[in-house]
Design a protein around this motif. Structure first.
Motif, short mmCIF file in Angstrom:
data_model
loop_
_atom_site.label_atom_id
_atom_site.label_comp_id
_atom_site.label_asym_id
_atom_site.label_seq_id
_atom_site.Cartn_x
_atom_site.Cartn_y
_atom_site.Cartn_z
N VAL A 112 0.78 -1.28 0.19
CA VAL A 112 -0.24 -0.02 -0.14
C VAL A 112 0.97 1.41 0.10
O VAL A 112 1.65 1.47 0.98
CB VAL A 112 -0.97 -0.12 1.28
N TRP A 162 1.03 5.76 -0.83
CA TRP A 162 0.07 6.91 -1.03
C TRP A 162 0.93 7.86 -1.75
O TRP A 162 2.21 7.95 -1.66
CB TRP A 162 -0.53 7.44 0.38
N PHE A 169 -1.09 9.90 4.57
CA PHE A 169 -1.87 8.86 3.91
C PHE A 169 -3.37 9.28 4.18
O PHE A 169 -4.15 9.17 3.33
CB PHE A 169 -1.50 7.61 4.73
N VAL A 178 -6.20 9.32 1.22
CA VAL A 178 -7.02 8.08 1.13
C VAL A 178 -8.62 8.47 0.61
O VAL A 178 -9.24 7.72 0.41
CB VAL A 178 -7.14 7.31 2.47
N LEU A 197 -4.01 6.73 -3.99
CA LEU A 197 -3.30 5.50 -3.45
C LEU A 197 -2.93 4.66 -4.48
O LEU A 197 -3.46 4.69 -5.58
CB LEU A 197 -4.03 4.65 -2.48
N VAL A 201 -8.10 4.14 -5.00
CA VAL A 201 -6.78 3.26 -5.49
C VAL A 201 -6.53 2.87 -6.99
O VAL A 201 -7.50 2.50 -7.65
CB VAL A 201 -6.87 1.82 -4.73
#
Ligand SMILES: NS(=O)(=O)c1ccc(C(=O)NCc2ccc(F)cc2)cc1
Ligand SMILES: [Zn+2]
Length: 262
Positions: free
Chosen positions: A120, A122, A130, A134, A140, A207
């Protein structure tokens, strides 16, 4: 639906799916239908640069176990591929099943794997935390790697040996000098990429998914240690094994999955 996914229908998901999801048209995970993916020659090779000195701890958060990295500087980063900016590694974790028939969140032409690694990151070019990134659509980047049962993964063993120390939810153990690039397949140039979401609450549609075509191998015994973890904290009377910690697959809703290879 393949046999195992129909069995999945009778399993209780890890948490109740929310009724309404913000936007709801780019949710993850999905099944990647290879013949519907589109080769994009403009996709560049991924540039991954991880510094093992940024590795800090392992934490059982009651969904999975997270290996957390110091993301206060740009020491462990990914860029290139489908990414316009530089992204900082903050943690990696896995999703797995109660047996080797299923456990991954994504699938390739309905093929499920026993487990899936998520690295993961960012967007540190655009955001400073982060928690800020998000909620942003380009916030992300998660690299997903499928795990198959086979030979023992020597690099993973240091992590496996630390897991008994985080058996219960909310337990944490110091864990340092771990280079997560040892968990990447030899070839990271072949991947699929699509716009998606977190697969656990808050399920935000932030994402850029980068799903590796090549898997890594771990031994049956190594994956068995993942299954020895618990969803429950030490105080709870009833202990529940941490298995099947994957989300049900979501509708593609007109999204295009691009491939970096033909
Ligand atoms: N499986 S996955 O790779 O899609 C995934 C990755 C990270 C997170 C996460 O950080 N959640 C906690 C969180 C979420 C929002 C915040 F603002 C703070 C913490 C959840 C799912
Ligand atoms: Zn995940």
């Amino acid at each position: 639906l393949s046999a195992c996914s129909s069995k999945l229908a009778f399993m209780h998901p890890m948490w109740q799916e929310p009724l309404a999801i913000p936007g709801g048209d780019r949710q993850s995970p999905i099944d990647i239908v290879v013949r519907k993916s589109v080769f994009d020659p403009q996709l560049r090779p991924l540039k991954v640069q991880y510094d093992p000195r940024t590795c800090q701890q392992i934490w059982n958060n009651g969904y999975s176990f997270l290996v957390e990295y110091d993301d206060t500087t740009d020491k462990s980063t990914v860029k290139g591929g489908p990414l316009e900016d530089q992204f900082r590694l903050c943690q990696f974790h896995f999703h797995w099943g109660e047996n080797n028939a299923w456990g991954s969140e994504h699938s390739i032409d309905r093929r499920l794997f026993p487990a899936e690694l998520h690295l993961v990151h960012w967007n540190s070019d655009k955001y400073s935390l982060f928690e800020e990134a998000v909620i942003e659509e380009n916030g992300l980047a998660v690299i997903a790697v499928f795990l198959k049962i086979g030979k023992r993964h020597e690099g993973l063993q240091k992590l496996v040996d630390a897991l008994p120390a985080v058996r219960h939810k909310d337990s944490l153990v110091e864990f340092t000098k771990f280079d997560p690039s040892c968990l990447l397949p030899e070839n990271i140039d072949d991947y699929w990429t699509y716009a998606g979401s977190l697969t656990t609450p808050p399920l935000t549609e932030a994402v850029t998914w980068i799903v590796m075509k090549r898997h890594i191998e771990v031994s049956h015994d190594q994956l068995a240690v993942f299954r020895s973890l618990l969803f429950t904290s030490a105080e709870e009377q009833v202990q529940r094994s941490m298995v099947n910690n994957f989300r049900v697959q979501q509708a593609v809703k007109g999204r295009t999955v691009r491939s970096s290879f033909t």
